[in-house]
Design a protein around this motif. Structure first.
Motif, short mmCIF file in Angstrom:
data_model
loop_
_atom_site.label_atom_id
_atom_site.label_comp_id
_atom_site.label_asym_id
_atom_site.label_seq_id
_atom_site.Cartn_x
_atom_site.Cartn_y
_atom_site.Cartn_z
N GLN B 46 0.82 -1.21 0.00
CA GLN B 46 0.00 0.00 0.00
C GLN B 46 0.86 1.27 0.00
N LEU B 47 1.89 1.29 0.83
CA LEU B 47 2.74 2.48 0.90
C LEU B 47 3.50 2.69 -0.41
N ARG B 48 3.88 1.60 -1.04
CA ARG B 48 4.55 1.69 -2.35
C ARG B 48 3.60 2.24 -3.40
N SER B 49 2.39 1.69 -3.43
CA SER B 49 1.44 2.13 -4.47
C SER B 49 1.05 3.59 -4.29
N ARG B 50 1.08 4.05 -3.04
CA ARG B 50 0.74 5.46 -2.79
C ARG B 50 1.96 6.37 -2.86
N LYS B 51 3.10 5.75 -3.09
CA LYS B 51 4.37 6.50 -3.15
C LYS B 51 4.57 7.34 -1.89
N SER B 52 4.31 6.73 -0.76
CA SER B 52 4.49 7.41 0.53
C SER B 52 5.97 7.69 0.76
N ALA B 53 6.24 8.82 1.41
CA ALA B 53 7.63 9.17 1.71
C ALA B 53 8.10 8.53 3.01
N SER B 54 7.15 8.30 3.92
CA SER B 54 7.54 7.73 5.21
C SER B 54 6.32 7.14 5.91
N VAL B 55 6.60 6.34 6.92
CA VAL B 55 5.55 5.80 7.79
C VAL B 55 6.06 5.88 9.22
#
Lengths: 176, 122
Positions: B46-55
């Motif tokens: 999910q974080l990859r698909s949303r191109k998140s910068a951090s969690v």
């Protein structure tokens, strides 16, 4: 004789608790046993950091013996001993296992016990298992006891029975 | 993103914040390891698909975590660190729970460019 006990004077047992697993225990029972043994082992420990390190050892050793021991052979002992006025806490697990598993455990335990840099050993182990999501025998729990727990670990094998123990000084015996 | 809830362990995901927040509470034992690993695989996708910068992963209320759960975290961090769209993982810990700093230091050494530790205010 194991390296931890070699040369040690005869101990005086102050307290001894044993949990033997007659059947394959359910997860909730294991959780309760770990909680109880952790509490018991921490009763005489004032230092919070030491208590935290002992918790790591109790949890990892107990889960380890249940996971790898033959059903009905698993045992956990918590012993408070005195030698030369010094109190020692000893956590010991015993189980029988197939010869192949004992051989693998001995190899891992020997490497761990003799490792001069337990943190580097632990890091390398984590690095080697990180790429796979498969559960399995990794030895991380035992390596964690030495690296994060900063506790010495030793073992002995008698036939198909493996005993792993961790011992740490926890202070001087106070006069009554 | 679904959460995990059991009597002694939970993972709650908050995606409403600017930075996704994952909160772990309870005790991570052998029974939790596989669900945790499955959750972290889904989180990573999910974080990859949303191109998140951090969690931000908050473990300040995590009473204890065993080595099987540490293995799940190590695999996730390895996946992030070797991803073609990596993001940073911030681990917020409770200094009062002494095991946390020791364990999270280990995960930081696994991927120092990916993992940062953040001590929670007492």
């Amino acid at each position: 004789m194991s390296q931890l006990l070699e040369g040690a004077p005869a101990p005086e047992t102050i307290a001894h608790a044993r949990v033997s697993m007659a059947l394959s225990p359910p997860a909730s029972f294991v959780k309760s046993v770990i909680s109880w043994l952790t509490h018991l082992s921490q009763l005489t420990i004032q230092d919070r950091d030491m208590a935290s390190r002992v918790r790591i050892a109790v949890a990892e050793l107990t889960e380890n013996v249940i996971k790898y021991g033959r059903t009905g052979s698993q045992r956990v002992d918590i012993v408070l001993e005195q030698r030369r006025g010094q109190l020692y806490l000893r956590i010991e697990t015993t189980n029988s296992a197939p010869e192949r598993d004992i051989g693998r455990a001995v190899e891992l335990l020997s490497q761990l016990r003799d490792s001069v840099d337990p943190i580097a050993y632990y890091d390398q182990l984590i690095l080697s298992v990180a790429p796979t999501h498969e559960p399995g025998v990794s030895g991380l729990g035992l390596a964690r006891i030495r690296a994060e727990g900063e506790l010495e670990l030793d073992f002995r094998v008698q036939g198909d029975v493996l005993t792993i123990f961790v011992e740490t000084p926890i202070g001087a015996q106070q006069a009554a | 993103m679904d959460s995990i809830q059991s009597s002694d362990f939970s993972i709650v995901t908050d995606e409403t914040a600017a930075q996704p927040l994952v909160t772990l509470t309870g005790t991570g034992d052998a029974a939790v390891a596989q669900p945790l690993d499955d959750y972290l695989v889904r989180l990573h996708e999910q974080l990859r698909s949303r191109k998140s910068a951090s969690v931000l992963v908050d473990v300040t209320q995590l009473e204890f975590m065993n080595s099987s759960c540490i293995k799940a975290f190590a695999s996730w961090i390895h996946d992030v660190d070797t991803s073609d769209t990596p993001y940073s993982v911030r681990l917020r810990f409770n200094p009062g729970l002494r095991w946390q700093k020791r364990t999270l230091d280990t995960l930081t050494r696994l991927a120092p460019r990916t993992v940062q530790l953040e001590e929670a205010a007492s």
